[in-house]
Design an enzyme around this catalytic site. Structure first.
Site, PDB file in Angstrom:
ATOM      1  N   GLY A  98     -24.429  30.614 -12.438  1.00  0.00           N
ATOM      2  CA  GLY A  98     -23.123  31.245 -12.186  1.00  0.00           C
ATOM      3  C   GLY A  98     -22.443  31.785 -13.419  1.00  0.00           C
ATOM      4  O   GLY A  98     -21.456  32.502 -13.322  1.00  0.00           O
ATOM      5  N   GLY A 100     -24.007  33.540 -15.834  1.00  0.00           N
ATOM      6  CA  GLY A 100     -24.742  34.671 -16.411  1.00  0.00           C
ATOM      7  C   GLY A 100     -25.639  34.241 -17.558  1.00  0.00           C
ATOM      8  O   GLY A 100     -25.901  35.022 -18.481  1.00  0.00           O
ATOM      9  N   SER A 102     -28.836  33.647 -17.729  1.00  0.00           N
ATOM     10  CA  SER A 102     -30.109  34.365 -17.879  1.00  0.00           C
ATOM     11  C   SER A 102     -29.863  35.731 -18.514  1.00  0.00           C
ATOM     12  O   SER A 102     -30.613  36.166 -19.394  1.00  0.00           O
ATOM     13  CB  SER A 102     -30.807  34.505 -16.532  1.00  0.00           C
ATOM     14  OG  SER A 102     -29.972  35.155 -15.599  1.00  0.00           O
ATOM     15  N   ALA A 103     -28.815  36.405 -18.097  1.00  0.00           N
ATOM     16  CA  ALA A 103     -28.511  37.724 -18.661  1.00  0.00           C
ATOM     17  C   ALA A 103     -28.107  37.594 -20.127  1.00  0.00           C
ATOM     18  O   ALA A 103     -28.491  38.418 -20.967  1.00  0.00           O
ATOM     19  CB  ALA A 103     -27.392  38.381 -17.867  1.00  0.00           C
ATOM     20  N   ALA A 104     -27.334  36.554 -20.437  1.00  0.00           N
ATOM     21  CA  ALA A 104     -26.905  36.356 -21.827  1.00  0.00           C
ATOM     22  C   ALA A 104     -28.126  36.112 -22.717  1.00  0.00           C
ATOM     23  O   ALA A 104     -28.204  36.612 -23.849  1.00  0.00           O
ATOM     24  CB  ALA A 104     -25.940  35.175 -21.911  1.00  0.00           C
ATOM     25  N   ASP A 145     -24.716  41.337 -14.234  1.00  0.00           N
ATOM     26  CA  ASP A 145     -24.702  40.256 -15.233  1.00  0.00           C
ATOM     27  C   ASP A 145     -25.059  40.791 -16.620  1.00  0.00           C
ATOM     28  O   ASP A 145     -24.369  40.521 -17.605  1.00  0.00           O
ATOM     29  CB  ASP A 145     -25.684  39.149 -14.842  1.00  0.00           C
ATOM     30  CG  ASP A 145     -25.196  38.331 -13.658  1.00  0.00           C
ATOM     31  OD1 ASP A 145     -24.209  38.741 -13.025  1.00  0.00           O
ATOM     32  OD2 ASP A 145     -25.799  37.285 -13.361  1.00  0.00           O
TER      33      ASP A 145
HETATM   34  C1  MEV Z   1     -25.676  36.609  -9.667  1.00  0.00           C
HETATM   35  O1  MEV Z   1     -24.931  36.301 -10.828  1.00  0.00           O
HETATM   36  C2  MEV Z   1     -24.992  37.692  -8.907  1.00  0.00           C
HETATM   37  C3  MEV Z   1     -25.682  38.137  -7.603  1.00  0.00           C
HETATM   38  O2  MEV Z   1     -24.821  39.103  -7.019  1.00  0.00           O
HETATM   39  C4  MEV Z   1     -27.017  38.749  -7.866  1.00  0.00           C
HETATM   40  C5  MEV Z   1     -26.951  40.091  -8.576  1.00  0.00           C
HETATM   41  O3  MEV Z   1     -25.917  40.704  -8.668  1.00  0.00           O
HETATM   42  O4  MEV Z   1     -28.028  40.544  -9.012  1.00  0.00           O
HETATM   43  C6  MEV Z   1     -25.856  36.989  -6.641  1.00  0.00           C
END
Ligand code: MEV
Length: 311
Positions: A98, A100, A102-104, A145
């Protein structure tokens, strides 16, 4: 040696809906993941993961994280056949579903590779590399993200479903807002939850069409409320967004419980954020006193919290 950072994020409006081309609003957090890359003799890459994390998070996400790192290295055309990358991740972003994380991580790595190999990539290309990293976590990431992680700030984001450029607008909010982030401690699988939503949608497209249309006008109202610094309006819209997320079955029991606790202790609005079915909830407070009360009430139930300002 190369170094780089990627911000954490919180989705204020529109997780899951954003996958289907509806607008979403995210705020980057002050906390970040950093990556350090060193080139040593050998081949392939080795990872030292020193990020603070929810217990079990790193184990559950290990395979996806490794694939994500590979994707970023490949996208950036770094040859690891005759040199080895020693990659260390650290920073003050607490890795949890929740936030982010993985993106970070992918953004930090892209920036560190860019630095080490003097590639001179701009933010747009760093963001593209981080998006490739995100694809390891689920096949159809919206890109929100990695965009929040790369650019920071408060962003309005619309995925281009035709594959062209996404819409990304940096919003200048009217006010800074105190936010509490509550951690359910449960690590959710984004790939599974996103796939479940798709199945539900395919089984009842008409119901989803109605929900999408309600969400669409909510998102537009939320943008206006944020630009005007209308705390009360934002809170109400967060509550409505949470209900829509319950309707598409992505909130979990503990998410709902933490949302209730926050509302009972004075939150102007509260909702799950991110993938859902665990992960995090966010609660908006009108001032720091209420922010402290909400955080203490959630902690009294045995859940971790962070306090931050967004906007
Ligand atoms: C995940 O942080 C957010 C989702 O909407 C997936 C996405 O946007 O790729 C669940």
């Amino acid at each position: 040696m190369g170094i780089g950072r990627g911000f954490g994020k919180t989705i204020l409006f529109g997780e899951h809906f954003v996958v289907y081309g509806l607008p979403a609003i995210a705020s980057a957090l002050g906390s970040y993941t950093s990556a350090e890359v060193k080139v040593v003799d050998g081949k392939d890459f080795e990872v030292i993961d020193d990020r603070p994390a929810t217990p079990g998070y790193k184990v559950k996400k290990y395979d996806e994280a490794m694939q994500s790192i590979k994707n970023v290295i490949e996208y950036m055309n770094i040859d690891i056949g005759c040199q080895k990358l020693e990659i260390t991740f650290s920073g003050d972003l607490f890795a949890a579903s929740g936030v982010g994380a993985s993106a970070a991580q992918a953004t930090a790595l892209a920036r560190a590779l860019n630095d080490n190999f003097t590639l001179m990539w701009d933010d747009e290309k760093i963001n593209e590399a981080a998006y490739e990293g995100e694809r390891a976590y689920h096949g159809t990431p919206s890109g929100i993200d990695n965009t929040a992680s790369t650019y920071g700030g408060l962003i309005w984001f619309v995925k281009n479903l035709k594959g062209g450029k996404n819409v990304m607008e940096i919003l200048q909010s009217g006010k800074k807002m105190p936010l509490v982030i509550g951690n359910t401690g449960i690590t959710a699988s984004t790939v599974e939850v996103v796939a479940d939503v798709r199945k539900l949608k395919e089984a009842d497209p008409l119901r989803f069409e109605k929900i999408f249309s309600v969400y669409h006008s909510l998102a537009i109202d939320a943008k206006v409320a944020l630009l005007e610094g209308d705390y009360i309006g934002i809170g109400k819209l967060m509550n409505q967004n949470h209900k829509l997320l319950q309707d598409i079955k992505v909130s979990g029991e503990i998410n709902d419980r933490l949302v209730d606790i926050a509302l009972k202790h004075g939150a102007l609005g509260a909702k799950m954020t991110g993938t859902g079915r665990g992960g995090l909830v966010i609660a908006l407070a009108e001032n720091e006193k209420v922010q402290n009360n909400i955080a203490s009430a959630i902690e009294a139930e045995g859940y971790d919290t962070w306090k931050t300002m967004i906007g």
